[in-house]
Design an enzyme around this catalytic site. Structure first.
Site, PDB file in Angstrom:
ATOM      1  CG  ASN A  42      -9.828 -27.459 -18.179  1.00 24.18           C
ATOM      2  OD1 ASN A  42      -9.740 -28.343 -17.328  1.00 24.18           O
ATOM      3  ND2 ASN A  42     -10.983 -27.094 -18.680  1.00 24.18           N
ATOM      4  CB  ILE A  43      -6.364 -22.898 -15.096  1.00 23.93           C
ATOM      5  CG1 ILE A  43      -5.560 -24.095 -14.565  1.00 23.93           C
ATOM      6  CG2 ILE A  43      -6.603 -21.868 -13.991  1.00 23.93           C
ATOM      7  CD1 ILE A  43      -4.106 -23.775 -14.228  1.00 23.93           C
ATOM      8  CD  GLU A  44     -13.366 -23.299 -18.132  1.00 26.04           C
ATOM      9  OE1 GLU A  44     -14.353 -22.909 -17.469  1.00 26.04           O
ATOM     10  OE2 GLU A  44     -13.444 -24.082 -19.103  1.00 26.04           O
ATOM     11  CD  GLU A  55      -4.486 -30.329 -24.192  1.00 27.01           C
ATOM     12  OE1 GLU A  55      -4.906 -29.452 -23.404  1.00 27.01           O
ATOM     13  OE2 GLU A  55      -5.187 -30.843 -25.070  1.00 27.01           O
ATOM     14  CB  CYS A  93      -2.601 -27.292 -26.952  1.00 26.14           C
ATOM     15  SG  CYS A  93      -3.336 -26.518 -25.491  1.00 26.14           S
TER      16      CYS A  93
HETATM   17  N1  THU Z   1      -9.517 -27.409 -23.197  1.00 24.96           N
HETATM   18  C1  THU Z   1      -8.353 -28.003 -22.802  1.00 24.96           C
HETATM   19  O1  THU Z   1      -7.923 -27.865 -21.645  1.00 24.96           O
HETATM   20  N2  THU Z   1      -7.675 -28.734 -23.705  1.00 24.96           N
HETATM   21  C2  THU Z   1      -8.108 -29.007 -24.972  1.00 24.96           C
HETATM   22  O2  THU Z   1      -7.424 -29.691 -25.696  1.00 24.96           O
HETATM   23  C3  THU Z   1      -9.386 -28.481 -25.423  1.00 24.96           C
HETATM   24  C4  THU Z   1     -10.026 -27.481 -24.552  1.00 24.96           C
HETATM   25  C5  THU Z   1     -10.289 -26.657 -22.202  1.00 24.96           C
HETATM   26  C6  THU Z   1     -10.288 -25.170 -22.348  1.00 24.96           C
HETATM   27  C7  THU Z   1     -11.579 -24.790 -21.632  1.00 24.96           C
HETATM   28  O3  THU Z   1     -11.314 -24.670 -20.255  1.00 24.96           O
HETATM   29  C8  THU Z   1     -12.477 -25.981 -21.851  1.00 24.96           C
HETATM   30  O4  THU Z   1     -11.650 -27.042 -22.262  1.00 24.96           O
HETATM   31  C9  THU Z   1     -13.555 -25.765 -22.861  1.00 24.96           C
HETATM   32  O5  THU Z   1     -13.024 -25.287 -24.047  1.00 24.96           O
END
Ligand code: THU
Length: 138
Positions: A42-44, A55, A93
């Site tokens: 995940n990339i915020e 994903e 996703c």
């Molecule tokens: N997140 C994912 O990368 N995949 C998921 O299936 C659920 C949520 C991430 C998004 C965000 O960076 C963090 O988790 C909190 O929501």
């Protein structure tokens, strides 16, 4: 590639997570039908909405490299990378998955290499909206 190997790769990918706002780290490993594995984290973003889930990172990497067939994906995640609970793919996703996968595509949700559950995409996204609803012939 077996599930255990794919989960191990997902856990490694989680270490690249850029998640300074939630501290929730997620990793994914996507196996293509051609036998290649694409990882994602995940990339915020400070503006929040541009955040990309692990994903989708894996899918977009694979699709942009020309891959179109997908067998399964392993997903791991938790606060500060602690894998105490199962992290299910979010709705966005799941919708991206159904765009590129058939209903037998497997989603492996893991707490460790040995502790995981497995669902078909059709179980996670029943009654999905796809190109066929638009009269497409994919
Ligand atoms: N997140 C994912 O990368 N995949 C998921 O299936 C659920 C949520 C991430 C998004 C965000 O960076 C963090 O988790 C909190 O929501």
């Amino acid at each position: 590639m077996n599930n255990k190997e794919l989960i191990k790769i997902a856990i490694e990918a989680m270490n690249h997570s850029y998640s300074p706002y939630s501290d929730f780290k997620v990793g994914a490993a996507l196996l293509t039908t051609s036998g290649n594995v694409f990882t994602g984290c995940n990339i915020e973003n400070a503006s929040f909405s541009p955040t990309n889930c692990a994903e989708r990172t894996a899918f977009y990497k694979a699709i942009s490299e020309g891959e179109r067939g997908f067998s399964k994906i392993a997903v791991v995640g938790g606060i500060n990378g602690n894998l105490t609970d199962y992290t299910f793919p979010c709705g966005v996703c799941r919708q991206v998955m159904i765009e590129f996968c058939n209903e037998d595509f497997l989603v492996i949700i893991a707490k460790s290499e040995d502790e995981y559950i497995e669902h078909k995409l059709s179980e996670l996204l029943p009654h999905s909206f796809t190109s066929s609803d638009l009269g497409g012939e994919l």
